[in-house]
Design a protein around this motif. Structure first.
Motif, mmCIF file in Angstrom:
data_model
loop_
_atom_site.group_PDB
_atom_site.id
_atom_site.type_symbol
_atom_site.label_atom_id
_atom_site.label_comp_id
_atom_site.label_asym_id
_atom_site.label_seq_id
_atom_site.Cartn_x
_atom_site.Cartn_y
_atom_site.Cartn_z
ATOM 1 N N MET A 282 -9.844 10.340 -0.584
ATOM 2 C CA MET A 282 -8.699 10.074 0.280
ATOM 3 C C MET A 282 -7.576 9.525 -0.589
ATOM 4 S SD MET A 282 -10.225 8.319 3.767
ATOM 5 C CE MET A 282 -10.917 6.896 2.917
ATOM 6 N N SER A 283 -6.374 9.499 -0.054
ATOM 7 C CA SER A 283 -5.271 8.899 -0.797
ATOM 8 C C SER A 283 -5.550 7.418 -1.000
ATOM 9 C CB SER A 283 -3.956 9.085 -0.037
ATOM 10 O OG SER A 283 -3.973 8.329 1.160
ATOM 11 N N ILE A 284 -4.896 6.800 -1.958
ATOM 12 C CA ILE A 284 -5.102 5.384 -2.239
ATOM 13 C C ILE A 284 -4.734 4.510 -1.042
ATOM 14 C CG2 ILE A 284 -4.327 3.434 -3.652
ATOM 15 C CD1 ILE A 284 -6.396 5.206 -4.996
ATOM 16 N N PRO A 285 -3.593 4.756 -0.349
ATOM 17 C CA PRO A 285 -3.316 3.930 0.843
ATOM 18 C C PRO A 285 -4.411 4.044 1.902
ATOM 19 C CG PRO A 285 -1.341 5.099 0.175
ATOM 20 C CD PRO A 285 -2.447 5.647 -0.655
ATOM 21 N N ALA A 286 -4.917 5.259 2.140
ATOM 22 C CA ALA A 286 -5.979 5.443 3.119
ATOM 23 C C ALA A 286 -7.258 4.766 2.644
ATOM 24 C CB ALA A 286 -6.225 6.928 3.356
ATOM 25 N N THR A 287 -7.550 4.842 1.355
ATOM 26 C CA THR A 287 -8.739 4.184 0.799
ATOM 27 C C THR A 287 -8.634 2.675 0.949
ATOM 28 O OG1 THR A 287 -8.986 5.979 -0.817
ATOM 29 C CG2 THR A 287 -10.162 3.932 -1.261
ATOM 30 N N LEU A 288 -7.447 2.123 0.708
ATOM 31 C CA LEU A 288 -7.241 0.687 0.876
ATOM 32 C C LEU A 288 -7.397 0.280 2.333
ATOM 33 C CD1 LEU A 288 -4.221 0.269 -1.546
ATOM 34 C CD2 LEU A 288 -6.363 -1.022 -1.707
ATOM 35 N N TYR A 289 -6.864 1.091 3.240
ATOM 36 C CA TYR A 289 -6.992 0.797 4.671
ATOM 37 C C TYR A 289 -8.460 0.784 5.084
ATOM 38 C CZ TYR A 289 -6.675 1.474 9.743
ATOM 39 O OH TYR A 289 -6.837 1.356 11.111
ATOM 40 N N PHE A 290 -9.220 1.704 4.549
ATOM 41 C CA PHE A 290 -10.623 1.843 4.933
ATOM 42 C C PHE A 290 -11.524 0.809 4.260
ATOM 43 C CE2 PHE A 290 -14.831 3.844 4.224
ATOM 44 C CZ PHE A 290 -15.236 3.929 5.549
ATOM 45 N N THR A 291 -11.265 0.477 3.007
ATOM 46 C CA THR A 291 -12.180 -0.373 2.242
ATOM 47 C C THR A 291 -11.755 -1.824 2.143
ATOM 48 O OG1 THR A 291 -11.064 0.103 0.142
ATOM 49 C CG2 THR A 291 -12.849 1.587 0.814
ATOM 50 N N ASN A 292 -10.450 -2.090 2.244
ATOM 51 C CA ASN A 292 -9.960 -3.428 1.950
ATOM 52 C C ASN A 292 -9.476 -4.184 3.180
ATOM 53 O OD1 ASN A 292 -9.236 -5.381 -0.297
ATOM 54 N ND2 ASN A 292 -7.242 -5.174 0.708
ATOM 55 N N SER A 293 -8.583 -3.580 3.952
ATOM 56 C CA SER A 293 -8.030 -4.258 5.117
ATOM 57 C C SER A 293 -7.377 -3.241 6.041
ATOM 58 C CB SER A 293 -6.985 -5.305 4.696
ATOM 59 O OG SER A 293 -6.322 -5.835 5.821
ATOM 60 N N SER A 294 -7.558 -3.461 7.345
ATOM 61 C CA SER A 294 -6.942 -2.563 8.322
ATOM 62 C C SER A 294 -5.472 -2.885 8.535
ATOM 63 C CB SER A 294 -7.679 -2.667 9.660
ATOM 64 O OG SER A 294 -7.644 -4.002 10.143
ATOM 65 N N ILE A 295 -4.975 -3.886 7.839
ATOM 66 C CA ILE A 295 -3.543 -4.208 7.871
ATOM 67 C C ILE A 295 -2.899 -3.617 6.624
ATOM 68 C CG2 ILE A 295 -1.824 -6.043 7.893
ATOM 69 C CD1 ILE A 295 -3.890 -7.830 9.248
ATOM 70 N N LEU A 296 -1.959 -2.727 6.837
ATOM 71 C CA LEU A 296 -1.280 -2.086 5.703
ATOM 72 C C LEU A 296 -0.119 -2.974 5.260
ATOM 73 C CD1 LEU A 296 -1.397 1.574 7.027
ATOM 74 C CD2 LEU A 296 -2.658 0.641 5.090
ATOM 75 N N THR A 297 -0.399 -3.808 4.283
ATOM 76 C CA THR A 297 0.559 -4.804 3.809
ATOM 77 C C THR A 297 1.597 -4.178 2.885
ATOM 78 O OG1 THR A 297 -0.799 -5.300 1.882
ATOM 79 C CG2 THR A 297 -1.276 -6.534 3.906
ATOM 80 N N PRO A 298 2.663 -4.931 2.556
ATOM 81 C CA PRO A 298 3.630 -4.436 1.575
ATOM 82 C C PRO A 298 2.994 -4.060 0.239
ATOM 83 C CG PRO A 298 4.552 -6.295 2.743
ATOM 84 C CD PRO A 298 3.124 -6.170 3.199
ATOM 85 N N ALA A 299 1.883 -4.738 -0.118
ATOM 86 C CA ALA A 299 1.197 -4.391 -1.362
ATOM 87 C C ALA A 299 0.646 -2.973 -1.295
ATOM 88 C CB ALA A 299 0.061 -5.384 -1.620
ATOM 89 N N VAL A 300 0.183 -2.547 -0.128
ATOM 90 C CA VAL A 300 -0.313 -1.182 0.028
ATOM 91 C C VAL A 300 0.840 -0.185 -0.059
ATOM 92 C CG1 VAL A 300 -1.571 0.390 1.539
ATOM 93 C CG2 VAL A 300 -2.219 -2.014 1.450
ATOM 94 N N THR A 301 1.985 -0.553 0.499
ATOM 95 C CA THR A 301 3.164 0.322 0.387
ATOM 96 C C THR A 301 3.565 0.479 -1.070
ATOM 97 O OG1 THR A 301 3.877 -0.728 2.458
ATOM 98 C CG2 THR A 301 5.401 0.815 1.434
ATOM 99 N N ALA A 302 3.491 -0.620 -1.844
ATOM 100 C CA ALA A 302 3.795 -0.552 -3.274
ATOM 101 C C ALA A 302 2.796 0.365 -3.979
ATOM 102 C CB ALA A 302 3.762 -1.951 -3.878
ATOM 103 N N ALA A 303 1.522 0.284 -3.598
ATOM 104 C CA ALA A 303 0.508 1.157 -4.184
ATOM 105 C C ALA A 303 0.779 2.615 -3.830
ATOM 106 C CB ALA A 303 -0.877 0.741 -3.683
ATOM 107 N N ALA A 304 1.253 2.859 -2.600
ATOM 108 C CA ALA A 304 1.594 4.215 -2.184
ATOM 109 C C ALA A 304 2.732 4.778 -3.025
ATOM 110 C CB ALA A 304 1.972 4.224 -0.706
#
Length: 555
Positions: A282-304
């Motif tokens: 999966m994409s990194i943002p989707a992987t983070l959502y699934f494995t790390n936190s269901s809240i898509l934080t600004p850090a996830v947007t930066a990773a995207a």
């Protein structure tokens, strides 16, 4: 019947807890209520009521609602506490007795007169009255009503309805005492006494008789009680079996689900201790959502954003400037992020970090920014859902839902039959079975993805240089993006130390400039600028009712 329905509704609300309950302004309990009604020969009734309240906190007084029957009226309402007379204020059928205090137990005596309360017939005269009804909002821990005749009386007939049924006893001189014990809020309890007509010589006699009607009511209620008892016994036997079977089914489901999930998770455990970056599933943002936190934080947007650099959709020219190379993306959410950064905030080809900050400082752009971020988040979530990483168990969940719903129906039926323990157990079991409808454990693939990336996150905290060097450039970028998108509070420090340790030429082909603080902070500031709050209007709840009866309360 209305009392039982009210009790059932109360239990359902307490157990489900589906909605927040607003606390009463005054905390109190009514431990004892005694009502003495002295019937007069002229058809009026002198009533004396003693109400014992236990208050917690501040209070201003008590309330008593007295709703007369058609053709009657309430007169001369007074209140005292010991020898002290209290102020009484009337608001329609509600009487407010003013007696302020804090953390006290008080007993208030109410006196009033019911005018034209006696109905005289050819074979007797009746007093038929509801001192409380289903509009009463307070529980009475102990309630007793005694009705006295105008003179020593014989041939007294009586009956109580609902809560007053089979609570009456004939006393000396013709008085009837109804000892109802505890009376829940929302209960009915009418009392009906028939005296000899000679006790009321001045009252005009109506046509017809009354004692036959009273006898018919007694027979009807007795028959209803027998039918109720038989139905209660039968329902208790079959209901206990059904509820026990449903409870056993729920326990079996829990045991099976736990064992199945444990086995699946064990199978997904990594078989190697060597560090590696998982294949792209999966994409990194989707992987983070699934494995790390269901809240898509600004850090996830930066990773995207860094993922788009890795995929060569974007070129990073400096710490603050990016260039759009290719609009063809793998996922819809990546397209939404490009539109936000390059079309809304940039000039279509270039985007600088200051562009996003300036864009979100303008309040006119807040809706547009939030709409884009929301569309991006929804796209990431949709990608996770499309990968079907949770087992549905549709047939099992449908069965549990059907049985849980059936248990709610049987709980109502149990309540109507006063089978309160069965009702409570049925409700609780039904709730758990309905909750099982939402059970969707991870698949093997889901456990595998979660385990692999959690291992990456743990390993990169103390990663040896040789292990890092074995990775391909693409693997390094994906690992770096994943680490960037983890917890905001700890990620910057981890990323900074990681970057300092491994800032070699591995990212040269990506044109990457290392500044994780800037990347995450960029979207933190943008989100803060565009944050809007809305408040819902207060709701207004009203209630009105008419008829005989009443209740007690406090203010």
């Amino acid at each position: 019947m209305s009392k039982k329905i009210s009790t059932i509704a109360l239990w359902v609300l307490l157990v489900v807890a589906l909605f927040p309950v607003q606390a009463m302004a005054v905390e109190y309990s009514i431990s004892n209520v005694t009502i003495d009604a002295h019937v007069n020969a002229n058809g009026s009734v002198d009533v004396t009521e003693n109400h014992t309240y236990k208050f917690e906190g501040d209070f201003n007084g008590i309330t008593r609602e007295i709703i007369p029957k058609d053709g009657t009226s309430i007169q001369q309402v007074t209140a005292t506490e010991g020898n002290r007379k209290l102020q009484v204020e009337r608001q329609g059928h509600l009487y407010k007795v003013f007696r302020s205090g804090k953390d006290e137990t008080i007993t208030i005596e109410l006196r009033y007169v019911i005018q034209q309360a006696i109905e005289k017939f050819q074979d007797g005269a009746q007093f038929y009255w509801a001192f409380f009804d289903d509009r009463n909002k307070s529980d009475f821990e102990q309630l007793a009503i005694t009705v006295f005749p105008p003179a020593p009386a014989k041939d007294v007939d009586f009956i109580g309805y609902d809560r007053a049924y089979q609570t009456g006893n004939l006393q000396e001189n013709g008085a009837v005492h109804f000892n109802m014990d505890a009376v829940p809020a929302g209960s009915n309890g009418e009392v009906r006494i028939v005296y000899d007509s000679d006790l009321f010589p001045g009252i005009a006699q109506q046509d017809g008789t009354i004692r036959s009607e009273l006898t018919a009511d007694k027979e009807r209620l007795a028959t209803d009680a027998l039918v109720f008892s038989a139905k209660q016994k039968t329902t208790s036997i079959y209901g206990s079996t059904f509820v026990a079977a449903a409870g056993a089914l729920f326990l079996a489901l829990i045991a099976w689900s736990w064992n199945k999930a444990r086995q699946t998770k064990r199978q997904a455990k990594s078989k190697t201790a060597n560090f590696y970056v998982p294949k792209q599933k999966m994409s990194i943002p989707a992987t983070l959502y699934f494995t790390n936190s269901s809240i898509l934080t600004p850090a996830v947007t930066a990773a995207a954003l860094m993922e788009l650099v890795r995929k060569k959709n974007i070129e990073q020219l400096s710490e603050e400037k990016f260039k759009l190379l290719n609009r063809q993306t793998d996922y819809a959410h990546e397209e939404k992020l490009l539109e936000l950064l390059f079309d809304k905030t940039g000039d279509g080809e270039f985007f600088e970090t200051t562009d996003l900050e300036n864009y979100t400082k303008n309040e006119l752009n807040h809706f547009s920014y939030n709409d884009s971020i929301s569309a991006w988040r929804n796209g990431v979530i949709e990608e996770v859902h499309e990968n079907n990483l949770h087992n549905k168990h549709l047939a099992l969940r449908a069965t549990a839902g059907f049985i849980g719903t059936a248990l709610f129906g049987t709980a109502i039926y149990f309540g109507l039959l006063d089978l309160i323990p069965l009702m409570i157990f049925s409700l609780i079991t039904g709730i758990f079975l309905l909750a099982f409808c939402f059970y969707s454990p991870l698949t093997y693939e889901g456990h595998l993805i979660r385990e692999e990336w959690k291992q990456v996150q743990r390993a990169m905290a103390n990663l040896h240089q040789t292990e890092w060097n074995r990775l391909t450039q693409d693997e390094k970028m994906r690992a770096y993006s994943y680490l960037l998108g983890t917890e905001e509070k700890s990620a910057n420090q981890k990323i900074r130390s990681f970057t300092n340790a491994y800032s070699d030429a591995a990212f040269a082909n990506f044109g990457l400039f290392y500044n994780p603080v800037l990347l995450t902070g960029l979207f933190l500031v943008a989100n803060a600028n565009a944050t809007v709050s809305a408040s819902a209007p207060d709701s207004v709840i009203g209630d009105g009712s008419v008829g005989g009866g009443g209740g007690s309360g406090a203010f």
